[in-house]
Design a protein around this motif. Structure first.
Motif, mmCIF file in Angstrom:
data_model
loop_
_atom_site.group_PDB
_atom_site.id
_atom_site.type_symbol
_atom_site.label_atom_id
_atom_site.label_comp_id
_atom_site.label_asym_id
_atom_site.label_seq_id
_atom_site.Cartn_x
_atom_site.Cartn_y
_atom_site.Cartn_z
ATOM 1 N N LEU A 155 -4.568 -0.502 2.376
ATOM 2 C CA LEU A 155 -4.054 0.316 3.471
ATOM 3 C C LEU A 155 -2.545 0.115 3.652
ATOM 4 O O LEU A 155 -1.804 1.075 3.897
ATOM 5 N N ALA A 156 -2.097 -1.118 3.500
ATOM 6 C CA ALA A 156 -0.656 -1.390 3.595
ATOM 7 C C ALA A 156 0.096 -0.712 2.454
ATOM 8 O O ALA A 156 1.189 -0.171 2.660
ATOM 9 N N ALA A 157 -0.487 -0.737 1.262
ATOM 10 C CA ALA A 157 0.145 -0.068 0.116
ATOM 11 C C ALA A 157 0.237 1.435 0.364
ATOM 12 O O ALA A 157 1.252 2.070 0.050
ATOM 13 N N TYR A 158 -0.812 2.001 0.946
ATOM 14 C CA TYR A 158 -0.772 3.424 1.273
ATOM 15 C C TYR A 158 0.318 3.714 2.304
ATOM 16 O O TYR A 158 1.085 4.673 2.152
ATOM 17 N N ASP A 159 0.389 2.888 3.344
ATOM 18 C CA ASP A 159 1.419 3.082 4.364
ATOM 19 C C ASP A 159 2.822 3.028 3.768
ATOM 20 O O ASP A 159 3.703 3.787 4.165
ATOM 21 N N ALA A 160 3.013 2.138 2.803
ATOM 22 C CA ALA A 160 4.337 1.965 2.212
ATOM 23 C C ALA A 160 4.694 3.080 1.229
ATOM 24 O O ALA A 160 5.865 3.450 1.111
ATOM 25 N N THR A 161 3.696 3.605 0.524
ATOM 26 C CA THR A 161 3.981 4.552 -0.559
ATOM 27 C C THR A 161 3.505 5.975 -0.303
ATOM 28 O O THR A 161 3.974 6.893 -0.977
ATOM 29 N N GLN A 162 2.541 6.131 0.616
ATOM 30 C CA GLN A 162 1.887 7.421 0.864
ATOM 31 C C GLN A 162 1.165 7.966 -0.376
ATOM 32 O O GLN A 162 0.907 9.164 -0.479
ATOM 33 N N GLU A 163 0.819 7.073 -1.320
ATOM 34 C CA GLU A 163 0.063 7.469 -2.508
ATOM 35 C C GLU A 163 -1.423 7.436 -2.166
ATOM 36 O O GLU A 163 -1.975 6.393 -1.816
ATOM 37 N N SER A 164 -2.061 8.587 -2.272
ATOM 38 C CA SER A 164 -3.425 8.741 -1.786
ATOM 39 C C SER A 164 -4.451 7.880 -2.513
ATOM 40 O O SER A 164 -5.500 7.569 -1.947
ATOM 41 N N HIS A 165 -4.167 7.471 -3.746
ATOM 42 C CA HIS A 165 -5.172 6.663 -4.456
ATOM 43 C C HIS A 165 -5.414 5.323 -3.763
ATOM 44 O O HIS A 165 -6.516 4.787 -3.834
ATOM 45 N N TYR A 166 -4.407 4.784 -3.064
ATOM 46 C CA TYR A 166 -4.611 3.543 -2.308
ATOM 47 C C TYR A 166 -5.575 3.764 -1.145
ATOM 48 O O TYR A 166 -6.460 2.962 -0.888
ATOM 49 N N LEU A 167 -5.416 4.872 -0.450
ATOM 50 C CA LEU A 167 -6.286 5.195 0.672
ATOM 51 C C LEU A 167 -7.713 5.482 0.192
ATOM 52 O O LEU A 167 -8.680 5.034 0.805
ATOM 53 N N GLU A 168 -7.835 6.186 -0.918
ATOM 54 C CA GLU A 168 -9.153 6.485 -1.475
ATOM 55 C C GLU A 168 -9.875 5.200 -1.885
ATOM 56 O O GLU A 168 -11.073 5.043 -1.644
ATOM 57 N N ARG A 169 -9.148 4.270 -2.489
ATOM 58 C CA ARG A 169 -9.760 3.007 -2.916
ATOM 59 C C ARG A 169 -10.172 2.171 -1.707
ATOM 60 O O ARG A 169 -11.235 1.560 -1.706
ATOM 61 N N ALA A 170 -9.345 2.154 -0.664
ATOM 62 C CA ALA A 170 -9.698 1.422 0.555
ATOM 63 C C ALA A 170 -10.952 2.007 1.195
ATOM 64 O O ALA A 170 -11.829 1.268 1.648
ATOM 65 N N SER A 171 -11.050 3.324 1.204
ATOM 66 C CA SER A 171 -12.225 3.980 1.762
ATOM 67 C C SER A 171 -13.476 3.649 0.957
ATOM 68 O O SER A 171 -14.535 3.357 1.520
ATOM 69 N N LEU A 172 -13.371 3.663 -0.350
ATOM 70 C CA LEU A 172 -14.500 3.325 -1.211
ATOM 71 C C LEU A 172 -14.945 1.880 -0.981
ATOM 72 O O LEU A 172 -16.144 1.598 -0.877
ATOM 73 N N LEU A 173 -13.996 0.987 -0.870
ATOM 74 C CA LEU A 173 -14.307 -0.419 -0.620
ATOM 75 C C LEU A 173 -14.984 -0.601 0.739
ATOM 76 O O LEU A 173 -16.007 -1.287 0.848
ATOM 77 N N ALA A 174 -14.461 0.028 1.770
ATOM 78 C CA ALA A 174 -15.056 -0.074 3.106
ATOM 79 C C ALA A 174 -16.465 0.506 3.122
ATOM 80 O O ALA A 174 -17.374 -0.068 3.725
#
Length: 52
Positions: A8-27
Motif C-alpha cells: 500500500l505504501a508503494a502504491y501511495d508513492a508510485t500510483q502504480e496499480s499493480h501494487y494495489l492489486e497485489r495488496a488486495s489479493l493478499l488481504a
C-alpha cells in the motif's frame, strides 16, 4: 500484514496499480481463505462486510 502495508505504501508513492492489486489479493487471501480454513469467523465476516 507487513507486506500488505508495504504494498500500500508503494502504491501511495508510485500510483502504480499493480501494487494495489497485489495488496488486495493478499488481504483477500488472508481474510477469506486463511480465516475460513481456520474458522477465524470475525476476519472473514469483516472482509465480506467491507466488500459489500
Amino acid at each position: 500484514m507487513h507486506t500488505c502495508e508495504a504494498l500500500l505504501a508503494a502504491y501511495d508513492a508510485t500510483q502504480e496499480s499493480h501494487y494495489l492489486e497485489r495488496a488486495s489479493l493478499l488481504a483477500e487471501h488472508i481474510c477469506l481463505r486463511q480465516a475460513e480454513a481456520r474458522q477465524w469467523r470475525n476476519l472473514g465476516t469483516l472482509h465480506r462486510n467491507l466488500a459489500s
